[in-house]
Design an enzyme around this catalytic site. Structure first.
Site, PDB file in Angstrom:
ATOM      1  N   GLU A 142       0.809  -1.220   0.000  1.00 27.19           N
ATOM      2  CA  GLU A 142       0.000   0.000   0.000  1.00 27.19           C
ATOM      3  C   GLU A 142       0.844   1.273   0.000  1.00 27.19           C
ATOM      4  OE1 GLU A 142      -2.911  -0.214   3.123  1.00 27.19           O
ATOM      5  OE2 GLU A 142      -3.943  -1.911   2.224  1.00 27.19           O
ATOM      6  N   GLU A 299      -5.984  -8.013  -0.789  1.00 32.75           N
ATOM      7  CA  GLU A 299      -6.584  -8.111   0.544  1.00 32.75           C
ATOM      8  C   GLU A 299      -8.071  -7.828   0.405  1.00 32.75           C
ATOM      9  OE1 GLU A 299      -4.732  -5.554   3.425  1.00 32.75           O
ATOM     10  OE2 GLU A 299      -2.703  -6.146   2.840  1.00 32.75           O
TER      11      GLU A 299
END
Ligand SMILES: [Zn+2]
Length: 605
Positions: A142, A299
């Site tokens: 991220e 995710e």
């Protein structure tokens, strides 16, 4: 779609890994991601690598028949490294160095951090590059999340000056492009173009735009360096990707996906957005590097999280719907977050497929049933959207810098048109103008702020090929430096449209669109029809009553409004499609027609 889960062997007892792996396989999973936050466990002190535990974890999972995704651990350095080389730490706008701790507290420009990242990735490659069970590498985690792409350290300042010099060549060219005479902001040299820190009045929008682009470029460079290292050492069948958080705008997802052709995203919809926002994120990722991009959800939320304002309970049936939604939006893999919840650290209330005592949560059985359903259906044909939504990060940054009305954003103006298309059963590719737009019947372009010769060529080329293009409010007003165009608006397409935009209103009166009788929204553009046909008009409003709201000339439309209702009415007219209920998605896949009703959490076919 391949299904997997995220696991943290560094935090879970070794004697449980075997049972975890067998249980994953029994559940129907075939992928597991490990390692992306484990730097301090891989390397407790400089150059003293401890990989035995990771060898064992890889052995356990691969023996069970699971494919492994190895994360590089550069989203969180170990403390010894921050102490030894503090220049790796991000610097805040006020000049404070970030404290070590939490995550993403590093500078993407720092040469020290780039070399340390290369060193730890090299050590991982030395050990695992040829491992037959490793199916993919995830670079970092991220990047850009927590507003971490922008850093105000001395290295970033120097790199920004160099970046600007490469872009402009001379400081006079920058001063001219940015119009720095405004408020006496003329720069004597590139070194004096300071990274924007808080000022009394707003900063120059060209400086802010350049800073956003620079920060994104630095993150992409950081990811690219690791991607190249890995690609040089692994086989062609091994995937390399970087997972971006779906809501973030800090790092250009297209540039990241283009590095190795696989886009990936982290999807946590519940508590953060509507089902159509999730659909938008999926389509944005699915077409991130062009119409043939492959995409994974790295995710997937599988229960309540701990980091939104409310963190509501996830209802029964929701995890199944999210899984189907990703499959139907064309994703090749999805990994649930996470196998077991953390007993320590910052995510104690962040749920997973089990409780802290090891007993399965409601998601566990739901996932088992969903995997079985997907297996019975078999491979799904790829989506073939008729409609493209033109999207770029430069437009997003331009509108976020100059929203013209508090609370509005590029994402919000794009979602109005996106939701309308989905409500009409139209599937949407979210692409930029480097894509061949002529492959679509319709191109929708709300909030297409930035006008460039290349973009205008792409649009006119598509128009000549018969594609219909609908520009929306706030389109083609600034150049790539975020300076207002001196051309008649929409800049670059005014002659082709035969009409012009003469004003942009932040609407305070109730205004509707005739003949549809629906609200126009609060962003409205004032149009003069000229030679274009008037398809709809504004009704009400001091400055708008009776004026054109939608004009068209030979396949090029300009819609001055910004509301889902108005987009739905116009697109229904143009496509002949009929609007279904809200928050319902329809997918045509081969001979099957799938419907997700997000209100009832049902998937039918
Ligand atoms: Zn920095």
């Amino acid at each position: 779609m391949r299904i997997g889960v995220c696991h943290y062997p560094e935090a879970l007892p070794r004697d449980g890994w075997g049972n975890d792996a067998r249980s994953m396989k029994a559940l129907g999973l075939d992928l597991v991601r490990i390692g992306e936050f484990a730097w301090s466990t891989f390397e407790p002190a400089r150059d003293s690598f401890e990989f035995d535990w990771f060898d064992e974890a890889i052995e356990v999972f691969s023996t069970a028949g699971l494919g492994l995704i190895l994360g590089t651990p550069t989203a969180a350095p170990p403390l010894w490294l921050s102490l030894e080389r503090p220049s790796i730490l991000l610097t805040h706008p006020d000049g404070r160095r970030a404290q070590h701790g939490s995550r993403r507290h590093v500078c993407m420009t720092s040469e020290a951090y780039r070399s340390e990242a290369a060193r730890v990735v090299g050590a991982l490659l030395d050990r695992y590059a040829g491992h037959p069970a490793v199916v993919a590498w995830q670079v970092d985690n991220e990047p850009g999340n927590h507003d971490s792409a922008r850093c105000w350290c001395d290295e970033c300042q120097t790199a920004f000056s160099v970046w600007l010099e490469r872009r402009f060549g001379t400081i006079d060219a920058l001063n001219q492009a940015w119009g720095t005479g405004f408020w006496s902001q003329t720069y004597p040299d590139f070194e004096s173009v300071a990274l924007p820190v808080p000022t009394l009045a707003p900063h120059h929008p060209s400086l802010l735009m350049a800073h956003r682009k620079f920060a994104s470029d630095q993150s992409v460079d950081f990811i690219a360096a690791q991607t190249r290292l890995i690609r040089a050492r692994v086989g062609a069948g091994v995937e390399i990707t970087t997972n971006l958080y779906a809501e973030d705008l800090a790092v250009d997802a297209r540039a990241v996906a283009a590095l190795d052709g696989l886009a990936s995203m982290d999807s946590y919809p519940h508590g953060t957005g509507s089902p159509m926002t999730t659909a938008f994120h999926l389509d944005l990722t699915a077409s991130a590097a062009g119409p043939t991009t492959r995409a994974w959800v790295m995710e997937q939320q599988a229960g309540p999280v701990n980091w939104t304002e409310i963190n509501p309970q996830v209802p029964d049936g929701q995890v199944r719907v999210w899984t189907w939604q990703a499959a139907l939006h064309g994703f090749d893999a999805l990994l649930y977050f996470r196998w077991k919840p953390a007993r320590h650290g910052q995510e104690l209330y962040h749920s997973g497929l089990h409780r802290h005592d090891g007993s399965p949560t409601a998601a566990f059985d739901e996932i088992a049933a969903t995997i079985e359903e997907l297996r019975r259906i078999g491979p799904l044909p790829a989506p073939r959207p008729r409609v493209a939504l033109l999207h770029s990060y430069k437009d997003a940054w331009a509108i976020d810098i100059n929203p013209h009305r508090k609370g509005l954003s590029h994402r919000s103006i794009q979602l109005e048109a996106y939701r309308a298309a989905r409500r009409l059963g139209l599937e949407v590719a979210i692409v930029d103008s480097t894509t061949d737009l002529s492959r679509y019947e319709f191109v929708l372009a709300p909030g297409l702020q930035v006008t460039t010769p290349e973009r205008i060529l792409a649009i006119t080329g598509a128009l000549e090929a018969g594609t219909r293009v609908v520009l929306g409010a706030r389109s083609l007003v600034v150049d790539r430096e975020n300076a207002w165009s001196d051309q008649t608006l929409p800049a670059g397409l005014h002659h082709r449209l035969g009409a012009r935009v003469v004003d942009h209103l932040s609407q305070t009166d109730p205004v509707t669109i005739d003949p549809y009788g629906v609200p126009a929204g609060v962003w409205t553009d004032v149009l003069e029809a000229g030679e274009a046909a008037v398809l709809a008009t504004y009704s009400g409003g001091t400055f708008l009553d009776g004026r054109p709201a939608v004009v068209e000339n030979a396949g090029l439309f300009y819609a001055g409004f910004a509301s889902e209702e108005a987009w739905t009415a116009l697109l229904a007219d143009l496509t002949g499609a009929t609007a279904g209920p809200p928050d319902t998605e329809v997918f045509e896949r081969g001979a099957r027609r799938f419907v997700i009703d997000h209100r009832r959490l049902t998937v039918t076919w």
